[in-house]
Design a protein around this motif. Structure first.
Motif, PDB file in Angstrom:
ATOM      1  N   ALA A 217      31.589  23.697   4.853  1.00 44.16           N
ATOM      2  CA  ALA A 217      32.012  24.935   4.208  1.00 44.16           C
ATOM      3  C   ALA A 217      32.724  25.888   5.162  1.00 44.16           C
ATOM      4  O   ALA A 217      32.617  25.772   6.380  1.00 44.16           O
ATOM      5  CB  ALA A 217      30.788  25.614   3.606  1.00 44.16           C
ATOM      6  N   GLY A 218      33.434  26.841   4.557  1.00 45.78           N
ATOM      7  CA  GLY A 218      34.254  27.780   5.322  1.00 45.78           C
ATOM      8  C   GLY A 218      33.431  28.835   6.040  1.00 45.78           C
ATOM      9  O   GLY A 218      32.305  29.149   5.647  1.00 45.78           O
ATOM     10  N   SER A 219      34.045  29.366   7.064  1.00 44.58           N
ATOM     11  CA  SER A 219      33.458  30.413   7.894  1.00 44.58           C
ATOM     12  C   SER A 219      33.187  31.667   7.061  1.00 44.58           C
ATOM     13  O   SER A 219      33.818  31.885   6.024  1.00 44.58           O
ATOM     14  CB  SER A 219      34.473  30.712   8.991  1.00 44.58           C
ATOM     15  OG  SER A 219      34.492  32.065   9.298  1.00 44.58           O
ATOM     16  N   GLU A 220      32.284  32.478   7.549  1.00 45.41           N
ATOM     17  CA  GLU A 220      32.082  33.771   6.893  1.00 45.41           C
ATOM     18  C   GLU A 220      32.413  34.902   7.853  1.00 45.41           C
ATOM     19  O   GLU A 220      31.942  36.022   7.703  1.00 45.41           O
ATOM     20  CB  GLU A 220      30.646  33.862   6.373  1.00 45.41           C
ATOM     21  CG  GLU A 220      30.482  32.980   5.150  1.00 45.41           C
ATOM     22  CD  GLU A 220      29.067  32.877   4.656  1.00 45.41           C
ATOM     23  OE1 GLU A 220      28.170  33.465   5.289  1.00 45.41           O
ATOM     24  OE2 GLU A 220      28.867  32.208   3.639  1.00 45.41           O
ATOM     25  N   GLN A 221      33.210  34.573   8.887  1.00 40.48           N
ATOM     26  CA  GLN A 221      33.645  35.609   9.827  1.00 40.48           C
ATOM     27  C   GLN A 221      35.161  35.748   9.722  1.00 40.48           C
ATOM     28  O   GLN A 221      35.874  34.738   9.707  1.00 40.48           O
ATOM     29  CB  GLN A 221      33.265  35.222  11.257  1.00 40.48           C
ATOM     30  CG  GLN A 221      31.778  35.250  11.522  1.00 40.48           C
ATOM     31  CD  GLN A 221      31.478  34.913  12.975  1.00 40.48           C
ATOM     32  OE1 GLN A 221      32.271  35.199  13.865  1.00 40.48           O
ATOM     33  NE2 GLN A 221      30.340  34.275  13.207  1.00 40.48           N
ATOM     34  N   PHE A 222      35.624  37.011   9.716  1.00 39.85           N
ATOM     35  CA  PHE A 222      37.055  37.259   9.522  1.00 39.85           C
ATOM     36  C   PHE A 222      37.946  36.599  10.562  1.00 39.85           C
ATOM     37  O   PHE A 222      38.992  36.074  10.254  1.00 39.85           O
ATOM     38  CB  PHE A 222      37.323  38.763   9.485  1.00 39.85           C
ATOM     39  CG  PHE A 222      37.061  39.334   8.136  1.00 39.85           C
ATOM     40  CD1 PHE A 222      37.828  38.938   7.046  1.00 39.85           C
ATOM     41  CD2 PHE A 222      36.045  40.255   7.928  1.00 39.85           C
ATOM     42  CE1 PHE A 222      37.593  39.453   5.785  1.00 39.85           C
ATOM     43  CE2 PHE A 222      35.800  40.779   6.678  1.00 39.85           C
ATOM     44  CZ  PHE A 222      36.568  40.376   5.595  1.00 39.85           C
ATOM     45  N   GLU A 223      37.519  36.666  11.813  1.00 36.02           N
ATOM     46  CA  GLU A 223      38.413  36.237  12.896  1.00 36.02           C
ATOM     47  C   GLU A 223      38.238  34.772  13.281  1.00 36.02           C
ATOM     48  O   GLU A 223      38.885  34.317  14.225  1.00 36.02           O
ATOM     49  CB  GLU A 223      38.165  37.104  14.143  1.00 36.02           C
ATOM     50  CG  GLU A 223      38.305  38.590  13.905  1.00 36.02           C
ATOM     51  CD  GLU A 223      39.751  38.986  13.636  1.00 36.02           C
ATOM     52  OE1 GLU A 223      40.643  38.332  14.195  1.00 36.02           O
ATOM     53  OE2 GLU A 223      39.974  39.936  12.853  1.00 36.02           O
ATOM     54  N   ARG A 224      37.335  34.098  12.635  1.00 39.12           N
ATOM     55  CA  ARG A 224      37.063  32.739  13.086  1.00 39.12           C
ATOM     56  C   ARG A 224      37.131  31.746  11.927  1.00 39.12           C
ATOM     57  O   ARG A 224      36.821  32.116  10.805  1.00 39.12           O
ATOM     58  CB  ARG A 224      35.669  32.683  13.738  1.00 39.12           C
ATOM     59  CG  ARG A 224      35.637  33.435  15.048  1.00 39.12           C
ATOM     60  CD  ARG A 224      34.337  33.185  15.775  1.00 39.12           C
ATOM     61  NE  ARG A 224      34.222  31.786  16.199  1.00 39.12           N
ATOM     62  CZ  ARG A 224      33.058  31.234  16.542  1.00 39.12           C
ATOM     63  NH1 ARG A 224      31.936  31.923  16.482  1.00 39.12           N
ATOM     64  NH2 ARG A 224      33.012  29.987  16.926  1.00 39.12           N
ATOM     65  N   PRO A 225      37.459  30.453  12.193  1.00 38.17           N
ATOM     66  CA  PRO A 225      37.809  29.928  13.509  1.00 38.17           C
ATOM     67  C   PRO A 225      39.124  30.533  14.006  1.00 38.17           C
ATOM     68  O   PRO A 225      40.089  30.624  13.259  1.00 38.17           O
ATOM     69  CB  PRO A 225      37.961  28.423  13.282  1.00 38.17           C
ATOM     70  CG  PRO A 225      37.886  28.184  11.824  1.00 38.17           C
ATOM     71  CD  PRO A 225      37.445  29.428  11.145  1.00 38.17           C
ATOM     72  N   GLY A 226      39.127  30.924  15.278  1.00 37.31           N
ATOM     73  CA  GLY A 226      40.291  31.581  15.871  1.00 37.31           C
ATOM     74  C   GLY A 226      40.793  30.801  17.073  1.00 37.31           C
ATOM     75  O   GLY A 226      40.377  29.662  17.295  1.00 37.31           O
ATOM     76  N   ALA A 227      41.677  31.461  17.836  1.00 34.60           N
ATOM     77  CA  ALA A 227      42.355  30.784  18.956  1.00 34.60           C
ATOM     78  C   ALA A 227      41.359  30.102  19.892  1.00 34.60           C
ATOM     79  O   ALA A 227      41.586  28.985  20.355  1.00 34.60           O
ATOM     80  CB  ALA A 227      43.210  31.779  19.709  1.00 34.60           C
ATOM     81  N   ALA A 228      40.225  30.771  20.139  1.00 33.32           N
ATOM     82  CA  ALA A 228      39.269  30.214  21.104  1.00 33.32           C
ATOM     83  C   ALA A 228      38.574  28.960  20.569  1.00 33.32           C
ATOM     84  O   ALA A 228      37.940  28.225  21.326  1.00 33.32           O
ATOM     85  CB  ALA A 228      38.217  31.272  21.447  1.00 33.32           C
ATOM     86  N   ASP A 229      38.693  28.714  19.268  1.00 30.52           N
ATOM     87  CA  ASP A 229      38.008  27.559  18.666  1.00 30.52           C
ATOM     88  C   ASP A 229      38.889  26.315  18.589  1.00 30.52           C
ATOM     89  O   ASP A 229      38.413  25.244  18.173  1.00 30.52           O
ATOM     90  CB  ASP A 229      37.549  27.911  17.231  1.00 30.52           C
ATOM     91  CG  ASP A 229      36.492  29.005  17.226  1.00 30.52           C
ATOM     92  OD1 ASP A 229      35.501  28.860  17.963  1.00 30.52           O
ATOM     93  OD2 ASP A 229      36.666  29.991  16.484  1.00 30.52           O
TER      94      ASP A 229
END
Ligand SMILES: Nc1ncnc2c1ncn2[C@@H]1O[C@H](COP(=O)(O)OP(=O)(O)O)[C@@H](O)[C@H]1O
Ligand SMILES: [Mg+2]
Length: 393
Positions: A217-229
């Motif tokens: 399932a999808g993330s529940e954080q706005f910025e993630r998954p982000g560049a660092a992931d």
């Protein structure tokens, strides 16, 4: 004993007779396929002999078309002269072998034997490699999640093989919601625990849909998954490639380092567009970006979603603008799509609508690209074959 299914593409009956004889007299059992096969016969030839003695460009076009739909078929080209340029062109079009007419029996039969050996070992190898399908939206709301999720359910249902859908969209992905499943874990849990990922742990992280489909399932954080992931995302695809036969990815519609990691992992990149100006403009940029990244442009497939009779832009114009043919079209059917969405039951499990039928044929084509079950496509292919014959001699 398994036999090779062979097809001879020519307009010259004498060519067909002689090639048939050489094919059959080499020790390998060869079954010759008829040009005009009965409706419903979906045999994919193991070997096709293409006559390019007459109109060379048309002969090469036939080879190219065959290669595009029949990736594992051995293609033998037969020409009048063995000019280096012509040999190269034939190979580039997708031919595996090149012979001068009349064909030298011994080496021709050697090539048939090699085809047979390759086919046998391909069938013997335990498990076909995992396939990663990435769905990328040309714009928000194009239907990327709708198309990706329904395709994943169909894959799981039709193949009964291990299939997982991954929601890679940063911030509140909707894949689990579309499937009516409440996940306990998300893609972020997987990315953060890669170091301890084994089969059992992975099973814990995945939610199960009643079709058999696994859901990350999808993330529940706005910025993630982000560049660092991004690095972890790439690793996650390797892990899923080992555990699952089909990995379906909803990559959202933003080009960022995580969606780029998905593009690199993709066997097919499905760009989901609507017949409108923003879709076409963004799809153009996306296609350019994929090429810039060095991801094989041949992996791109354009999907036209929400198509209706009143196109804002005609399909032909879209194809010209993008430099790609439209791979599949899904009609606009808000009622069916939204009913399925609201009930959490995917289209293919609900009704007999045109859009459900389109998902069925789209998915069957993914499962066996050479053999489309849908009758219309079989007809279309037959028409393409007869078309090629008329150009050959
Ligand atoms: N073929 C279609 N016909 C009608 N409505 C559609 C179709 N495909 C998607 N939709 C609707 O469009 C909206 C956006 O779809 P969604 O799959 O969430 O797009 P995306 O993931 O690209 O943002 C949803 O309300 C969905 O029901
Ligand atoms: Mg979406």
């Amino acid at each position: 004993m398994a036999q090779l299914a062979a097809l001879v593409v020519t307009q010259d009956d004498e060519f067909k007779r002689q090639i048939g004889q050489v094919l059959r007299s080499g020790g390998v059992p060869v079954g010759l396929l008829e040009d005009r096969r009965p409706a419903g016969d979906q045999t994919v030839p193991d070997l096709v002999v293409v006559d390019i003695r007459g109109d060379v460009p048309s002969g090469l076009a036939v080879i190219e078309r065959l290669r595009a739909t029949h990736t594992t078929t051995a293609i033998f080209a037969v020409a009048l002269a063995a000019e280096p340029d012509l040999i190269l062109q034939a190979m580039r079009a997708g031919a595996n072998e090149f012979f001068m007419w009349p064909v030298p029996e011994e080496s021709f039969q050697g090539a048939v034997r090699r085809t047979h050996t390759r086919r046998e070992s391909a069938h013997a190898s335990a498990k076909p490699p995992s396939v990663t399908l990435v769905f990328f939206g040309a714009k928000g709301g194009a239907g990327t999640t709708t198309v990706g999720v329904n395709c994943a359910v169909e894959l799981a249902r039709l193949t009964k093989r291990q299939t997982v859908v991954v929601d890679l969209k940063p911030g509140f992905g909707e894949v689990a919601l579309f499937l009516g499943v409440r996940p306990r874990f998300t893609v972020l849990d997987a990315l953060e625990n890669l170091h301890r990922m084994d089969k059992d742990f992975l099973r814990e992280l995945l939610a199960k849909h009643k079709s058999g489909l696994d859901i990350l399932a999808g993330s529940e954080q706005f910025e993630r998954p982000g560049a660092a992931d991004a690095g972890a995302v790439e690793e996650l695809f390797r892990v899923l490639g080992k555990s699952h036969d089909y990995v379906v990815v909803d990559a959202g519609n933003q080009v960022n380092s995580c969606s780029i990691a998905a593009l690199y992992a993709a066997d097919s990149i499905f760009v989901v567009a609507n017949p409108d100006v923003p879709s076409v403009r963004n799809a153009q940029r996306l296609v350019d970006k994929v090429r810039q990244l060095g991801v094989g442009g041949e992996r791109i497939r354009i999907l036209l979603n929400r198509a209706s009779d009143q196109h804002m832009i005609a399909p032909k114009q879209i194809e010209t603008a993008l430099g790609y043919g439209i791979h599949h079209t899904f009609p606009s059917d808000y009622k069916t799509v939204s009913t399925a969405l609201n009930s959490g039951v995917p289209l293919s499990l609900t009704n007999n609508s045109e859009i459900a039928a389109q998902f069925d044929s789209f998915t069957r084509h993914i499962i066996s690209p050479g053999e489309v079950a849908d009758k219309a496509a079989v007809e279309k292919r037959r028409a393409a074959f007869s078309f090629s014959f008329s150009f050959l001699s």
